[in-house]
Design a protein around this motif. Structure first.
Motif, PDB file in Angstrom:
ATOM      1  N   PRO A 101       0.821  -1.210   0.000  1.00 27.48           N
ATOM      2  CA  PRO A 101       0.000   0.000   0.000  1.00 27.48           C
ATOM      3  C   PRO A 101       0.860   1.267   0.000  1.00 27.48           C
ATOM      4  CG  PRO A 101       0.041  -0.937   2.191  1.00 27.48           C
ATOM      5  CD  PRO A 101       0.755  -1.916   1.303  1.00 27.48           C
ATOM      6  N   LEU A 102       0.237   2.376  -0.385  1.00 28.85           N
ATOM      7  CA  LEU A 102       0.949   3.641  -0.550  1.00 28.85           C
ATOM      8  C   LEU A 102       1.248   4.286   0.802  1.00 28.85           C
ATOM      9  CD1 LEU A 102      -1.294   4.963  -3.448  1.00 28.85           C
ATOM     10  CD2 LEU A 102       1.101   4.264  -3.680  1.00 28.85           C
ATOM     11  N   LYS A 103       2.514   4.424   1.113  1.00 31.45           N
ATOM     12  CA  LYS A 103       2.937   5.098   2.334  1.00 31.45           C
ATOM     13  C   LYS A 103       3.207   6.570   2.030  1.00 31.45           C
ATOM     14  CE  LYS A 103       5.262   0.944   4.154  1.00 31.45           C
ATOM     15  NZ  LYS A 103       4.379   0.741   5.331  1.00 31.45           N
ATOM     16  N   GLU A 104       3.018   7.399   3.032  1.00 28.41           N
ATOM     17  CA  GLU A 104       3.189   8.832   2.852  1.00 28.41           C
ATOM     18  C   GLU A 104       4.579   9.198   2.329  1.00 28.41           C
ATOM     19  OE1 GLU A 104      -0.104   8.530   5.996  1.00 28.41           O
ATOM     20  OE2 GLU A 104       1.766   7.464   5.552  1.00 28.41           O
ATOM     21  N   GLU A 105       5.588   8.439   2.713  1.00 32.20           N
ATOM     22  CA  GLU A 105       6.958   8.767   2.305  1.00 32.20           C
ATOM     23  C   GLU A 105       7.241   8.458   0.839  1.00 32.20           C
ATOM     24  OE1 GLU A 105       7.333   5.053   5.045  1.00 32.20           O
ATOM     25  OE2 GLU A 105       6.112   6.880   4.926  1.00 32.20           O
ATOM     26  N   TYR A 106       6.281   7.849   0.112  1.00 34.25           N
ATOM     27  CA  TYR A 106       6.494   7.557  -1.312  1.00 34.25           C
ATOM     28  C   TYR A 106       6.296   8.774  -2.199  1.00 34.25           C
ATOM     29  CZ  TYR A 106       6.182   2.600  -0.002  1.00 34.25           C
ATOM     30  OH  TYR A 106       6.380   1.371   0.567  1.00 34.25           O
ATOM     31  N   LEU A 107       5.806   9.874  -1.628  1.00 27.10           N
ATOM     32  CA  LEU A 107       5.586  11.097  -2.412  1.00 27.10           C
ATOM     33  C   LEU A 107       6.885  11.538  -3.084  1.00 27.10           C
ATOM     34  CD1 LEU A 107       3.790  13.492  -3.223  1.00 27.10           C
ATOM     35  CD2 LEU A 107       4.437  14.588  -1.072  1.00 27.10           C
ATOM     36  N   LEU A 108       6.794  11.836  -4.386  1.00 27.08           N
ATOM     37  CA  LEU A 108       7.911  12.348  -5.191  1.00 27.08           C
ATOM     38  C   LEU A 108       9.064  11.351  -5.337  1.00 27.08           C
ATOM     39  CD1 LEU A 108       8.056  16.060  -3.953  1.00 27.08           C
ATOM     40  CD2 LEU A 108       7.080  15.199  -6.091  1.00 27.08           C
ATOM     41  N   THR A 109       8.740  10.065  -5.350  1.00 23.44           N
ATOM     42  CA  THR A 109       9.786   9.053  -5.545  1.00 23.44           C
ATOM     43  C   THR A 109       9.700   8.369  -6.907  1.00 23.44           C
ATOM     44  OG1 THR A 109       8.417   7.340  -4.497  1.00 23.44           O
ATOM     45  CG2 THR A 109       9.927   8.569  -3.068  1.00 23.44           C
ATOM     46  N   GLY A 110       8.804   8.823  -7.784  1.00 17.12           N
ATOM     47  CA  GLY A 110       8.686   8.201  -9.099  1.00 17.12           C
ATOM     48  C   GLY A 110       7.739   8.949 -10.009  1.00 17.12           C
ATOM     49  N   GLU A 111       7.565   8.412 -11.237  1.00 16.97           N
ATOM     50  CA  GLU A 111       6.709   9.043 -12.240  1.00 16.97           C
ATOM     51  C   GLU A 111       5.233   8.975 -11.844  1.00 16.97           C
ATOM     52  OE1 GLU A 111       7.421  10.674 -15.078  1.00 16.97           O
ATOM     53  OE2 GLU A 111       9.552  10.567 -14.586  1.00 16.97           O
TER      54      GLU A 111
END
Length: 314
Positions: free
Chosen positions: A119-129
């Motif tokens: 699942p999407l964790k908050e820290e994944y922001l701005l880590t990919g396209e």
């Protein structure tokens, strides 16, 4: 927030804003203010400035936004990035300049990279396209998050940002082309049942996985965060469970009472393969969703049936 605090809810007629107004009313807040777009154009900085000057606003819920599904995002990309950037910039800056005590900015889980781990964790922001089909909207929302964080750092404001998953409920947009998947399917299956159509066509392969949160659950979460969360990090709001579009279509068909065939058009875009949010952070803060998907869709369908006359032109 005190029960008599001056609270401004932008976008109060929309799915999110109206649910926040209802939640504030249920909890006994007595000084909630809002304006229609004809009374206050949030894209007009001068109007926003005058509105904040006239009212001693203490708390702001930024629920106003230009929103839509895949078709709308693909058809009006310039509108989506322009209008959202202008609206949120005017609200955030005015809240700072008029010393609002606290602001909650509402983003969207479309801010996360298209192929981010689930699942999407908050820290994944701005880590990919980003997902290309809603990139303009996502970029605008990321800018809003960054603006809140930047004002906090530079000016010491208390601006927090929450990222709700896919939403549905009363006051949603049920337009067959310009709405999100759940309300679009609800209307499509209803009309197919009424008109006796032998089949319903559903965009895409039916395999993408989506999470759906009832707007009343979201509203309760927003009030909870406004009163219990202080921090610069974004917070996901979701259920923590997802469902395939095929299963969703079957569930809606069952609730509506449609007995025909469901056909999937794989030539149409699916969008992001899966979008499930990690709700660990908000659960640890003490909040979790309560409305089941079947129950929420049933309530939404009942509201839709009662509101068809108003909805027919949307």
């Amino acid at each position: 927030m005190q029960k008599d605090s001056v609270i401004y809810v932008s976008g109060h007629k929309g799915l999110v804003g109206s649910s926040i107004v209802r939640a504030l009313d249920r909890q006994g807040f007595t000084n909630v203010i809002y304006r229609t777009s004809s009374e206050l154009d949030l894209r007009d900085a001068a109007q926003v400035e005058e509105f904040f000057r006239q009212h001693a606003i203490e708390y702001v819920f930024c629920a106003a936004a230009k929103v839509g599904g895949i078709v709308a995002n693909d058809t009006y990309p310039a509108d989506f990035i322009r209008d959202n950037l202008i609206i949120q910039t005017n609200l955030i800056d005015a809240s700072y300049r008029h010393q609002v005590s606290k602001l909650l900015f509402l983003g969207s889980t479309c801010i996360y990279p298209r192929l981010a781990p689930q699942p999407l964790k908050e820290e994944y922001l701005l880590t990919g396209e980003l997902e290309e089909t809603n990139k303009p909207y996502a970029v605008a929302k990321i800018a809003g998050i960054t603006m809140c964080q930047s004002y906090n750092r530079q000016y010491g404001t208390r601006f927090i940002s929450a990222m709700p998953t896919n939403l549905y409920g009363p006051n949603d947009n049920f337009h067959p082309q310009n709405s999100h998947v759940l309300p679009s399917l609800l209307r499509k299956f209803h009309e197919a049942r009424v008109e006796g159509k032998p089949f319903v066509d559903v965009w895409g392969s039916g395999t993408p996985l989506r999470e759906f949160l009832h707007c009343d659950d979201l509203a309760e979460a927003c009030l909870y965060l406004m009163e219990h969360y202080e921090g610069n990090d974004i917070v996901n709001i979701g259920v923590g469970q997802d469902i395939s579009i095929r299963e969703l279509a079957e569930l809606i068909g069952d609730i509506v009472g449609y007995e025909g065939e469901i056909r999937f058009d794989a030539s149409k875009p699916d969008g992001t393969p899966r979008k499930l949010v990690d709700v660990t952070r908000i659960n640890q803060l003490g909040w979790q969703s309560r409305i089941s998907l079947r129950e929420g869709i049933q309530w939404t369908y009942e509201w839709f049936l009662q509101s068809q006359q108003q909805l027919q032109y949307r």
